[in-house]
Structure formats: C-alpha cells, structure tokens
Design a protein around this motif. Sequence first.
Motif, PDB file in Angstrom:
ATOM      1  N   LYS A  43       0.827  -1.208   0.000  1.00  0.00           N
ATOM      2  CA  LYS A  43       0.000   0.000   0.000  1.00  0.00           C
ATOM      3  C   LYS A  43       0.861   1.258   0.000  1.00  0.00           C
ATOM      4  O   LYS A  43       0.671   2.161  -0.815  1.00  0.00           O
ATOM      5  CB  LYS A  43      -0.902   0.038   1.251  1.00  0.00           C
ATOM      6  N   SER A  44       1.823   1.318   0.941  1.00  0.00           N
ATOM      7  CA  SER A  44       2.671   2.511   1.018  1.00  0.00           C
ATOM      8  C   SER A  44       3.470   2.679  -0.263  1.00  0.00           C
ATOM      9  O   SER A  44       3.645   3.792  -0.757  1.00  0.00           O
ATOM     10  CB  SER A  44       3.629   2.412   2.203  1.00  0.00           C
ATOM     11  N   THR A  45       3.954   1.574  -0.788  1.00  0.00           N
ATOM     12  CA  THR A  45       4.728   1.635  -2.025  1.00  0.00           C
ATOM     13  C   THR A  45       3.896   2.283  -3.126  1.00  0.00           C
ATOM     14  O   THR A  45       4.371   3.183  -3.826  1.00  0.00           O
ATOM     15  CB  THR A  45       5.146   0.215  -2.443  1.00  0.00           C
ATOM     16  N   MET A 158      -2.718   9.999   1.849  1.00  0.00           N
ATOM     17  CA  MET A 158      -2.596   9.787   3.292  1.00  0.00           C
ATOM     18  C   MET A 158      -2.180   8.356   3.567  1.00  0.00           C
ATOM     19  O   MET A 158      -2.834   7.415   3.121  1.00  0.00           O
ATOM     20  CB  MET A 158      -3.930  10.074   3.983  1.00  0.00           C
ATOM     21  N   ASP A 159      -1.086   8.199   4.297  1.00  0.00           N
ATOM     22  CA  ASP A 159      -0.566   6.873   4.605  1.00  0.00           C
ATOM     23  C   ASP A 159      -0.818   6.531   6.065  1.00  0.00           C
ATOM     24  O   ASP A 159      -0.101   7.002   6.946  1.00  0.00           O
ATOM     25  CB  ASP A 159       0.928   6.804   4.294  1.00  0.00           C
ATOM     26  N   GLU A 160      -1.819   5.761   6.335  1.00  0.00           N
ATOM     27  CA  GLU A 160      -2.212   5.356   7.682  1.00  0.00           C
ATOM     28  C   GLU A 160      -2.141   6.529   8.664  1.00  0.00           C
ATOM     29  O   GLU A 160      -1.467   6.450   9.685  1.00  0.00           O
ATOM     30  CB  GLU A 160      -1.307   4.218   8.182  1.00  0.00           C
ATOM     31  N   PRO A 161      -2.847   7.621   8.378  1.00  0.00           N
ATOM     32  CA  PRO A 161      -2.671   8.819   9.196  1.00  0.00           C
ATOM     33  C   PRO A 161      -3.226   8.670  10.609  1.00  0.00           C
ATOM     34  O   PRO A 161      -2.868   9.459  11.474  1.00  0.00           O
ATOM     35  CB  PRO A 161      -3.448   9.894   8.433  1.00  0.00           C
TER      36      PRO A 161
HETATM   37 MG   LIG Z   1       2.738   1.125   4.964  1.00  0.00          MG
END
Ligand SMILES: [Mg+2]
Lengths: 389, 306
Positions: A43-45, A158-161
């Motif tokens: 996901k982050s990638t 937004m990355d797991e904010p």
């Molecule tokens: Mg991640």
Amino acid sequence: MATITLDKINKVYANGYHAIHDLDLDIADTEFLVLVGPSGCGKSTALRMIAGLEEISGGEMRIGDRVVNEVEPKDRDIAMVFQNYALYPHMSVYDNIGFALKLAKTPKAEADRRIREAARVLELEEQLKRKPAQLSGGQRQRVAMGRAIVRQPAAFLMDEPLSNLDAKLRVQMRAEIAGLQRELGVTTVYVTHDQVEAMTMGDRVAVLKDGHLQQVDTPQNLYDRPDNVFVAAFIGSPSMNLFEGVLTLGGGGQEGSLTLGSQTISIPEKVFEERPGLAAYDGKPLIYGIRPEDMEDASLASQPAEPHIHGEVSLVESLGAEILVHFGVDAVPVDSGDPDAVVELGDTAVVVARFSPRSPIRPRQTAAVAVNSERISFFDPSTRLAIWD
Amino acid sequence: MQPATVDNGASSSGSPSNRSRARAGLAFASPAVVLLTLFMVVPFGLAAVLSFTNRKLLSPLPTRWVGLDNYTDVLGDSGFWGALQNNLVFSAIVMPLQTGLALLLAVLVNQKLKGSVLFRTIYFVPITFSLSAASIIWLVLLNPSGMLNTVMEVVTFGAFAPDWLNDPSYTMAAVIIVSLWASVGFQMVILLAALQDVPKSLYEAAAVDGAGAWKRFRNVTVPGIRHQLFFVATITMILSFRLFDQVWIMPPRPGGPLDATNTIMVELVDTGFERGQIGKGSSIAVLFFLIVLFLTIFQRKFEPAD
Ligand SMILES: [Mg+2]
Ligand SMILES: Nc1ncnc2c1ncn2[C@@H]1O[C@H](COP(=O)(O)OP(=O)(O)O)[C@@H](O)[C@H]1O
C-alpha cells in the motif's frame, strides 16, 4: 483537483523484490479512494509512487492529463499526510502549516488567511505558536492535516494517518477527515490496513494483497459480493467463516445441500436459480463462507424453517448490542491468505456467529444455530474466485 | 555530566539505593577526575603560580616573586600582539571554512552513491596522522617545484606558482591548507553522523511540500543538525587557536618567515623552553587560557535554542 490514473504500474525494489504487480486504478476527480490490505502488501509503495517518492519501475502514472512518471514530487501538486506526521520539529505549528505556501511564494496576507482558516477548521488556533514536541498525538495529526489542506492541491495522499492515535480519537478523526474531504472535494488516496476505516471512509475501496489488486468497488459491494476468498475474509469484522465442503445440487422442487464436516446445511432451490454457475460443482468440494451476522441462535430465529447446525460453544463475547458466539464444528477450515489473521488449520473449525443479546447461550453448551443459507458465498477451491453467477 | 549525577544521588534524602548510586557515580567519575586533575588542573595551577615569578629553566639565581612583571612584559611586547593577531586571523578563516567544508564533504559522502564509503575513508585518513607528520608530508608537496605547484602551473598556465613557505604573503595560506586537510575529516564524521539522524520522512514531507534540493537543505538538514554544527564550530575554534605543529615545522624557522605564522603557542614554547624563561612563558599560558575561555563563552551566546 484531478483524476489519478495508474496504468499497469509495477514496482521492483533495488533488492529485486517485486512489490507491486500491474496495478490498474482509475481514481475519479473528488473521489475518496481507500487502499486497504494487510501489512506488507504494498500500500505505502503504491502511494509513494503516486507522490513521486518512489521510482516507478513500469507502467504509466497520470495525475489529471499529465504523465508524472518522471515528475519530481515538488512539481506534482499533491499533499501527503505521513504515518508519523513528519512535522518539521524546529518550526511552530503556524510555520509547519504554512511551509508549502511559503515555498510557493504565496503572498503573506493570503498565506496568513489560509493558515488561520485551516487552524480554525482543525481547532488548532490555540496551538499556532507551539512546536510539534509540545503537542499531543491528536494535535500533531491535525497539524499534518492542516499542512495538506492549506495547499488546495490536486490530490491528498494519506498513509495510515490515524494508526498512531488511540481507538477513540481514531473513530472521531475518521469521521472528521472523511467530512473534510467531502467539503473540500479534493481527490484523495487513503492507505490503511484497517478494513473498518476503509469501509467507513471510502467512496470506493481497493483491496491489495501481495502487490496484486484483488478488487475495487464500493464498500457495500465489496461486502455483499466479494470477488474472491481473500476479499471475502478481509472485509467484515469478525471475518466471514470459511470452510471446505461438498455441494449437492438441488432442482426440480428439491433442496440442495452442503456438508459442514459431519453435518449438512440445506440450500434452497432459489440459490441455484440465481447462481447457475454452481451447477458445475455438483458433488464436488468447494469453498464456502458464512458471515457471522447470517447466523442466529435457533431458539430466536425469525424463520424457524432455516437449517440448523450444532456445535459446542467455547466463548461468548458480549458487546452490548450483540453477542459473539464462538463454537466448534468438525469441518475443514480455510486459510484466506491474510497474513494478519490467525487461522488454526486442522479438522475442527471455530465458527464465530453474531447473536442477538437475548440469546441465553453459555460456554460449554451445545448451540443450535440457524443459518441464513441464501446468503452463503461460494468459491472455486482452486482459483478461489467467487461464484456469483 | 558526572558531577551532576553525583549531586543528584547525594542530595536526594540518602536512601540506600541513592547512596549506592552516588557511590557508583563517584567511582565512574574518578578515573577521569584523577587524570584531569593530574594532567590539567595541577600543571595549570603550577603555571599560574610560576607566572608571578621570574623562574628560569637553568639559572644560578634563586626564583623570586615578581608580581605582574611577566604580564606587563608580555602585553608590552609587540611579538605577542602579532602572534595573537595571527591566531585570530587563522581561526577566523579556519572556523567557518573548515566547518563549511566538513558539512559539504559530509553531505557528499552521505549520498547513496557507489564509492561514497571509499571517499569517507579517504577524507578521514588524515585524522589518523599526527599534525607533525602531516606537516612533513606537506613540506614536500609545498616545495616550489613540488606537486602542488606542478598542478597549479598547469591549471593557471604558469601564472601562479608561489614559494609557499618562504614568501611571507603565502605562508599562512599554506598553513591553512594543511590544517584543513589534516583535520576536516574529524568534523566531517561528526556531521555525517548527525546527517544520518535526520528523519528521512522530513525530507519527503519537504519534497512533497514543494521544496527542491537547496530548500530541503536549508529547512530540513541545517535545522536538523544545528546542534552538531554548533559543536563542530566551537571545537574547531578552540583547536584552531592551538595552532602550533604546522607553524613550528613547515616554515624555514618556527613562526616565520618574518613572523608571518607566529602564534601564541609558538611564543609560549619559544619563551618558555627555547629561551628558558619559564615564568614569562607561564604568563603567556595563562593569558592564552583566558583568551580561549573568553572566546568559548562568547561563542556560547550563539548556541541554537531547542
Ligand atoms: Mg505502509
Ligand atoms: N526500500 C525497499 N526495498 C526493498 N523492499 C521494500 C522496500 N520498501 C518496502 N519493501 C517491501 O515491499 C513490500 C511492501 O511494502 P509497503 O508498501 O511498505 O507495505 P504496506 O505499506 O502495505 O505495509 C514489503 O514486503 C516490504 O518489505
């Protein structure tokens, strides 16, 4: 404001690890798209490739009409909220929120107006002079949000904010972020591993597993018609109960049946009419799933004609409005492929059912459980794809 | 820091564990305290006492108190003021130059490029040489027909090939070059460690916020390492004030030519040991200490706040 298009996007890290495989996503203007999946699924990638923080190994990325594969992050006109917030520690809240405006040479008065407006919306007016170290976790989260919203960018990433907030604050911020996004109408890609966040916030949800896109759809469709075993188990809490069993076809006024270990569940004829694809599985093993809410204490069931199954209760969890009843059956459980889920494989499966709190059931009793067999999901045992038609 | 630990332990109402912590603190502090006392405090105390006497290295006459005579002598001597001026010039150039160069090198070798480890090593190696060894190496390089000038002649088409060590207008420049070469690696390593502690996500946040490389350096890197930068600047200032080995070894005579590289340390050694005037030399040592102390205190005023 813009669309975001991922066209056969791939990511191979320098160490050779292939983190994202042929990812296709069309994110509409003003849409709130949630990217969800277990930790490590990429996901982050994917998000960082949209931001330009990670090089794209293959495929084409477009923001609006512009191909951005080779565009620097600073020129992509996107704002990002990081998991650890990444606030500039030496700058005040005011300067943190205004940093991007300062870089963009926004006139001072206009910048000031926008910073104060963002601070007002996020209830940070009292904290404007403070440094990040002097803020609570929730306030830091708001500053990170503020930094994004003052920009009026083409997209929010937004990355797991919310993952560093406590449960209560998380629920509150979940609603606030979703509301704010709707108000601002800025295209948003939101990454989370929490399917509840995904379901409650997203216009659409994209489910990712091991770098492969599983399904993109509205939360309700993902829940009602999952494409495969993984999505079926991943979406919904508690998870769908999955088993291997043998299907016997019904027809001509005859009900069908399904084995659950040594027990059988009768399947109404209607199910076979709606899903003709099931005909191919007559007398063969397949994977099927029953959601906890499609079971009820038989003594309370609205339709006493519903098929019953039995099992010894191991645990009763009372949640007030409902109770979760765990009971054992001698069927073969199925591993959905979610690395975060604990499935004890063996000859007995633990089933979780959601009962009305009026149920008198207690641990170590044998429960008679009514199953709404019209709502059972079926999957091919080798491809693990759902059989809906 | 150790004294603070000891204080805490001793002052907090002597429960057994507190007392044993205080004892442990004392025990850990004692080797450093003993060594510092033996080699710093005692000699300096002796020097302070001697600076008020007419003590000579070898003299038939008895030592006697002379009051402030040594100090008025030193302060009335133009040689001392010339040396102080050289020191100040040297430090004023070396402190910013060396700190800046160290920062530049640290940023360069911090890049994730092939060979950056090799360059880290190359820049650090001179630190393992003594300054005297470095000076001797550079004597060869700085010879009018040595390697440096050979290069200089090529790049300037023969226009610039000074006699570095015999021409008083270039000797200080030569000393500065050698000093930078010999010690920039130390500052570089400190700053490199600091750079690696700046969170990567801050750079990413700044990039997304619209900052290019320079703006990221200004707004993320520099604030992120400001304490270490200040430390490096302070240390460089203090160390550069002790300039001695290079100017003792490299010029035709110590501090030469024409006192162009004369420094307070050279004055001190020359007065105290070459000419045997221990009392007067001691007074230079005390003055030197006071000057460095003053500069350090002055510099602390610029220490970045948290
Ligand atoms: Mg991640
Ligand atoms: N710089 C990297 N080099 C190699 N592999 C990486 C790198 N960053 C992440 N990965 C791997 O890529 C996969 C996906 O990572 P990530 O996108 O961070 O997952 P998620 O955000 O879904 O938890 C993980 O298996 C991770 O170990």
